[in-house]
Write a protein that holds these residues in place. Structure first.
Motif, PDB file in Angstrom:
ATOM      1  N   LYS A  92     -72.468  65.300  34.277  1.00  0.00           N
ATOM      2  CA  LYS A  92     -73.588  64.375  34.116  1.00  0.00           C
ATOM      3  C   LYS A  92     -74.690  64.945  33.237  1.00  0.00           C
ATOM      4  CE  LYS A  92     -72.870  61.987  38.462  1.00  0.00           C
ATOM      5  NZ  LYS A  92     -73.419  61.634  39.768  1.00  0.00           N
ATOM      6  N   ALA A  93     -74.724  66.259  33.089  1.00  0.00           N
ATOM      7  CA  ALA A  93     -75.771  66.906  32.296  1.00  0.00           C
ATOM      8  C   ALA A  93     -75.387  67.032  30.820  1.00  0.00           C
ATOM      9  CB  ALA A  93     -76.070  68.288  32.865  1.00  0.00           C
ATOM     10  N   SER A  94     -74.207  66.553  30.463  1.00  0.00           N
ATOM     11  CA  SER A  94     -73.754  66.716  29.081  1.00  0.00           C
ATOM     12  C   SER A  94     -74.054  65.483  28.238  1.00  0.00           C
ATOM     13  CB  SER A  94     -72.256  67.013  29.046  1.00  0.00           C
ATOM     14  OG  SER A  94     -71.532  65.916  29.528  1.00  0.00           O
ATOM     15  N   ILE A  95     -74.229  65.717  26.952  1.00  0.00           N
ATOM     16  CA  ILE A  95     -74.441  64.645  25.976  1.00  0.00           C
ATOM     17  C   ILE A  95     -73.298  64.729  24.981  1.00  0.00           C
ATOM     18  CG2 ILE A  95     -75.956  63.762  24.172  1.00  0.00           C
ATOM     19  CD1 ILE A  95     -78.265  65.137  25.703  1.00  0.00           C
ATOM     20  N   GLU A  96     -72.563  63.621  24.821  1.00  0.00           N
ATOM     21  CA  GLU A  96     -71.424  63.597  23.905  1.00  0.00           C
ATOM     22  C   GLU A  96     -71.898  63.290  22.497  1.00  0.00           C
ATOM     23  OE1 GLU A  96     -68.079  61.265  25.128  1.00  0.00           O
ATOM     24  OE2 GLU A  96     -68.344  61.838  27.224  1.00  0.00           O
ATOM     25  N   ILE A  97     -71.389  64.062  21.536  1.00  0.00           N
ATOM     26  CA  ILE A  97     -71.679  63.803  20.127  1.00  0.00           C
ATOM     27  C   ILE A  97     -70.390  63.945  19.334  1.00  0.00           C
ATOM     28  CG2 ILE A  97     -74.076  64.579  20.278  1.00  0.00           C
ATOM     29  CD1 ILE A  97     -73.172  67.162  18.849  1.00  0.00           C
ATOM     30  N   LYS A  98     -70.398  63.420  18.125  1.00  0.00           N
ATOM     31  CA  LYS A  98     -69.254  63.530  17.226  1.00  0.00           C
ATOM     32  C   LYS A  98     -69.747  64.164  15.931  1.00  0.00           C
ATOM     33  CE  LYS A  98     -65.604  60.544  17.208  1.00  0.00           C
ATOM     34  NZ  LYS A  98     -64.906  59.278  16.979  1.00  0.00           N
ATOM     35  N   ILE A  99     -69.106  65.260  15.533  1.00  0.00           N
ATOM     36  CA  ILE A  99     -69.436  65.954  14.293  1.00  0.00           C
ATOM     37  C   ILE A  99     -68.168  66.053  13.468  1.00  0.00           C
ATOM     38  CG2 ILE A  99     -70.340  68.063  13.239  1.00  0.00           C
ATOM     39  CD1 ILE A  99     -71.729  68.646  15.921  1.00  0.00           C
ATOM     40  N   GLU A 100     -68.191  65.466  12.278  1.00  0.00           N
ATOM     41  CA  GLU A 100     -67.027  65.497  11.390  1.00  0.00           C
ATOM     42  C   GLU A 100     -65.763  65.034  12.120  1.00  0.00           C
ATOM     43  OE1 GLU A 100     -67.327  66.094   8.167  1.00  0.00           O
ATOM     44  OE2 GLU A 100     -69.442  66.605   8.329  1.00  0.00           O
ATOM     45  N   GLU A 101     -65.885  63.927  12.848  1.00  0.00           N
ATOM     46  CA  GLU A 101     -64.776  63.285  13.565  1.00  0.00           C
ATOM     47  C   GLU A 101     -64.222  64.110  14.729  1.00  0.00           C
ATOM     48  OE1 GLU A 101     -64.074  60.112  12.949  1.00  0.00           O
ATOM     49  OE2 GLU A 101     -65.621  60.215  11.405  1.00  0.00           O
ATOM     50  N   LYS A 102     -64.953  65.109  15.199  1.00  0.00           N
ATOM     51  CA  LYS A 102     -64.537  65.896  16.361  1.00  0.00           C
ATOM     52  C   LYS A 102     -65.556  65.705  17.475  1.00  0.00           C
ATOM     53  CE  LYS A 102     -62.204  69.477  13.714  1.00  0.00           C
ATOM     54  NZ  LYS A 102     -62.178  70.889  13.380  1.00  0.00           N
ATOM     55  N   GLN A 103     -65.055  65.602  18.710  1.00  0.00           N
ATOM     56  CA  GLN A 103     -65.919  65.408  19.874  1.00  0.00           C
ATOM     57  C   GLN A 103     -66.482  66.745  20.351  1.00  0.00           C
ATOM     58  OE1 GLN A 103     -66.243  61.740  19.892  1.00  0.00           O
ATOM     59  NE2 GLN A 103     -66.765  62.462  21.910  1.00  0.00           N
ATOM     60  N   TYR A 104     -67.765  66.771  20.649  1.00  0.00           N
ATOM     61  CA  TYR A 104     -68.432  67.940  21.216  1.00  0.00           C
ATOM     62  C   TYR A 104     -69.367  67.474  22.318  1.00  0.00           C
ATOM     63  CZ  TYR A 104     -66.886  70.543  17.104  1.00  0.00           C
ATOM     64  OH  TYR A 104     -66.137  71.137  16.135  1.00  0.00           O
ATOM     65  N   LEU A 105     -69.784  68.417  23.141  1.00  0.00           N
ATOM     66  CA  LEU A 105     -70.770  68.160  24.177  1.00  0.00           C
ATOM     67  C   LEU A 105     -71.926  69.128  24.004  1.00  0.00           C
ATOM     68  CD1 LEU A 105     -68.378  67.913  27.254  1.00  0.00           C
ATOM     69  CD2 LEU A 105     -69.415  66.023  26.010  1.00  0.00           C
ATOM     70  N   ILE A 106     -73.132  68.647  24.268  1.00  0.00           N
ATOM     71  CA  ILE A 106     -74.308  69.512  24.282  1.00  0.00           C
ATOM     72  C   ILE A 106     -74.769  69.586  25.730  1.00  0.00           C
ATOM     73  CG2 ILE A 106     -76.682  69.829  23.520  1.00  0.00           C
ATOM     74  CD1 ILE A 106     -75.985  68.127  21.076  1.00  0.00           C
ATOM     75  N   ILE A 107     -74.953  70.809  26.217  1.00  0.00           N
ATOM     76  CA  ILE A 107     -75.472  70.997  27.568  1.00  0.00           C
ATOM     77  C   ILE A 107     -76.529  72.092  27.537  1.00  0.00           C
ATOM     78  CG2 ILE A 107     -73.327  70.289  28.680  1.00  0.00           C
ATOM     79  CD1 ILE A 107     -72.912  73.284  29.339  1.00  0.00           C
TER      80      ILE A 107
END
Length: 125
Positions: A92-107
């Motif tokens: 729940k503390a993560s934020i999903e982002i997409k960079i150069e068509e790859k999925q990442y999470l920021i926590i």
């Protein structure tokens, strides 16, 4: 982390994580029960980039003599995570982002429950 002409900077105590693909066994060898996978309360992934940490004010920043030039660098409390660590964290503390068509999470670091490094066997022996 550089992508073409872009440079990605992670700020503060945040981590950039490449999430697991949803398998029941993590790359670090942990077996996650089905209840965890269904609810996604706890997620896992590999740390790709680490922020500098929590910034601290320098003790000499007290302004006794405002005419003096302040030449101190910003100091910070570094994060415990390192690039390549496997992290289990609160989903729940993560934020999903997409960079150069790859999925990442920021926590942020307080959301991390456990870090696993490759040299775990040397620590446990």
């Amino acid at each position: 982390m550089k992508n073409f002409n872009k440079k990605i900077l992670v700020v503060g105590d945040r981590l950039l994580i490449r999430p697991d693909s949803g398998e029941s066994k993590s790359p670090a060898g942990l077996y996650l029960p089905a209840s965890v996978l269904e609810k996604q309360e706890v997620r896992g992934g590999t740390v790709v980039k680490v922020g500098p940490g929590i910034p601290l004010g320098a003790p000499e920043e007290i302004i006794d003599e405002p005419w003096k030039e302040n030449s101190s660098k910003t100091q910070s409390i570094p994060t415990q995570a390192e690039i390549g660590d496997y992290a289990l964290f609160l989903g729940k503390a993560s934020i999903e982002i997409k960079i150069e068509e790859k999925q990442y999470l920021i926590i942020s670091q307080p959301a991390v429950l456990i870090l696993i490094r490759d040299d775990l066997n040397t620590v446990l022996d």
